[in-house]
Write a protein that holds these residues in place. Structure first.
Motif, PDB file in Angstrom:
ATOM      1  N   ARG A  90       0.756  -1.069   0.160  1.00 30.14           N
ATOM      2  CA  ARG A  90      -0.041  -0.053   0.069  1.00 30.14           C
ATOM      3  C   ARG A  90       0.850   1.211   0.007  1.00 30.14           C
ATOM      4  N   ILE A  91       2.050   1.304   0.647  1.00 27.99           N
ATOM      5  CA  ILE A  91       2.949   2.426   0.835  1.00 27.99           C
ATOM      6  C   ILE A  91       3.537   2.823  -0.735  1.00 27.99           C
ATOM      7  N   GLY A  96      -4.760   8.795  -2.119  1.00 27.56           N
ATOM      8  CA  GLY A  96      -6.230   8.465  -1.964  1.00 27.56           C
ATOM      9  C   GLY A  96      -6.371   7.846  -0.651  1.00 27.56           C
ATOM     10  N   PHE A  97      -5.336   7.213  -0.017  1.00 29.84           N
ATOM     11  CA  PHE A  97      -5.566   6.981   1.346  1.00 29.84           C
ATOM     12  C   PHE A  97      -5.128   7.665   2.522  1.00 29.84           C
ATOM     13  N   SER A  98      -5.683   7.644   3.659  1.00 28.11           N
ATOM     14  CA  SER A  98      -5.143   8.613   4.655  1.00 28.11           C
ATOM     15  C   SER A  98      -3.821   8.147   5.256  1.00 28.11           C
ATOM     16  N   MET A 102      -1.583   4.399   5.124  1.00 27.65           N
ATOM     17  CA  MET A 102      -0.544   4.358   4.406  1.00 27.65           C
ATOM     18  C   MET A 102       0.585   2.976   5.089  1.00 27.65           C
ATOM     19  N   THR A 103       0.266   1.778   4.942  1.00 24.93           N
ATOM     20  CA  THR A 103       1.072   0.929   5.692  1.00 24.93           C
ATOM     21  C   THR A 103       1.792  -0.071   4.699  1.00 24.93           C
ATOM     22  N   LEU A 104       2.354  -1.126   5.216  1.00 19.77           N
ATOM     23  CA  LEU A 104       3.061  -2.149   4.630  1.00 19.77           C
ATOM     24  C   LEU A 104       1.918  -3.449   3.918  1.00 19.77           C
ATOM     25  N   ASP A 105       0.930  -2.994   4.086  1.00 25.65           N
ATOM     26  CA  ASP A 105      -0.088  -4.286   3.914  1.00 25.65           C
ATOM     27  C   ASP A 105      -0.117  -4.345   2.360  1.00 25.65           C
ATOM     28  N   GLY A 106      -0.581  -5.275   1.995  1.00 25.75           N
ATOM     29  CA  GLY A 106      -0.386  -5.725   0.497  1.00 25.75           C
ATOM     30  C   GLY A 106      -1.722  -5.051  -0.344  1.00 25.75           C
TER      31      GLY A 106
END
Length: 411
Positions: A90-91, A96-98, A102-106
């Motif tokens: 995700r980073i 578009g994300f808060s 903004m994380t290391l998630d897929g």
């Protein structure tokens, strides 16, 4: 590229307004069809393949990602290549994300903002962001094509480099009217093939190639060795800018191996500074006086002291330092003549812009990464350059990028 477009600058320089930006550092998420479409059929069974699957634990340790797969995990888009899996996170598709999301998630392409991978949607997002043109670095191949350089089957690796470049020039940039600027890869493992790829792309108007900030970190020869001279010569001859993104050495600086990612993020300029010192004392810029280098996402506030120190070392220590006969003029001479930096959040650099170089600094938006100024680039730019002369603002926002990349926009 040799494409004439409407400049779209509004009132232009001299009015106090911020002209439309030309961003020299953005990123593209490769579409799932890239290699199926552009890789020759005989290589497709051995080339990269897209898949969507669950992801397990994901961490950022010592400057490198570590992850596991999990059929029950969060749905993620991946590439599979030579038995290795490469997830999108995700980073790297953060617009578009808060900030807290903004994380290391897929992440899947469907969950991303469409402008991450669709060229028409990208231009729409550029319009929202006061950006006229954009130069985009790769994601799955990594910043200078390390993925293919590390491949076991170099025949397929070369085909992948060429396929990526064909997609970049003909599909990603092809219908943009020059607003998406092609940035191509080279096969890092073979200097003759690298030179051939520079020439092949230059013949169709490409004026930018991505290269490693510190090749030795990739197990490649250093720029001091002379090995890369044919590459630099081809870039000089064709007017191809050598673009070096932070992290294009496959590692980021860290004070401790178990430091949190925030340490690497704070120190990311260190690689750019180390690389620039390498070039200033290598003799490359003496030997190739029309070669242009560009440092991407390294910011610029560190440059005044780096130049001061380099010139002082040259003045006081050049005999024992090994550069007395190699570097005939103070190193800053070659920086101001041949090197470009870029920034997007660097007020300290703006305060020292005369020393950084009003002709050397360019602007970036870093779309769609976590650092991106989208969709507030105009506001961020205005806050930085308030009080500067209009002609300087114009150079920083677009003029220097136009000159660096030899673009057919207004000059």
């Amino acid at each position: 590229m040799a494409v004439t477009t409407d400049s779209g600058t509004g009132t232009g320089p001299g009015t106090g307004d911020i002209p439309k930006v030309i961003s020299v550092d953005d990123h593209v998420i490769e579409p799932a069809h890239l290699f199926e479409t552009w890789l020759p059929a005989k290589y497709r069974d051995r080339g990269p393949k897209p898949l969507t699957a669950g992801i397990g634990d994901l961490a950022y340790v010592g400057g490198k990602y570590r992850f596991t797969t999990d059929p029950e995990g969060q749905l993620t888009d991946w590439w599979e290549y030579e038995g290795e899996l490469f997830p999108y996170k995700r980073i790297i598709a953060a617009v578009g994300f808060s900030r807290d999301e903004m994380t290391l998630d897929g992440i899947t392409r469907e969950q991303m903002r469409r402008g991450c991978w669709d060229p028409k949607a990208r231009i729409e997002d550029m319009e929202m962001n006061h950006v006229e043109a954009s130069l985009c670095f790769p994601t799955f191949p990594r910043f200078c094509g390390q993925t293919f350089a590390e491949a076991k089957d170099k025949e397929v690796g070369l085909a992948c480099v060429r396929a990526y470049n064909d997609w970049m020039v003909e599909e990603w940039c092809g219908d943009s009217g020059g607003r998406l600027i092609p940035l191509c890869l080279i096969p890092l493992w073979d200097i003759e093939l690298a030179v051939a790829e520079i020439r092949r792309n230059a013949e169709r108007g490409v004026r930018a190639v991505t290269f490693s900030e510190i090749p030795t970190y990739l197990g490649l020869p250093s720029i001091h060795s002379g090995y890369w001279d044919p590459f630099f010569a081809a870039c000089q001859e064709t007017g191809t800018v050598v673009n070096m993104h932070i992290g294009s050495s496959s590692q980021m600086p860290a004070a401790s191996p178990d430091a949190p990612p925030a340490v690497q993020a704070s120190l990311s300029f260190n690689n750019a500074m180390a690389s620039m010192m390498d070039f200033l004392f290598s003799g490359v810029l003496v030997k190739f006086p029309r070669l242009k280098l560009a440092y991407s996402e390294g910011q610029m506030g560190w440059i005044p002291y780096a130049l001061e120190r380099a010139d002082d070392v040259w003045e006081e220590h050049r005999a024992w330092g090994g550069v007395k006969d190699l570097i005939p003029e103070p190193p800053s001479t070659y920086y101001y003549r041949q090197i470009f930096c870029c920034f997007f959040r660097d007020k300290h650099g703006i305060e020292a812009i005369e020393t950084v170089g009003v002709d050397n600094a360019t602007f970036e938006t870093d779309y769609p990464h976590v650092d991106s100024t989208w969709p507030h680039t105009k506001k961020v730019a205005e806050e930085h350059v308030a009080g500067l002369a209009d002609d300087v603002i114009y150079k920083l926002m677009r003029g220097n990028a136009i000159r660096m990349l030899d673009l057919d926009f207004d000059r």
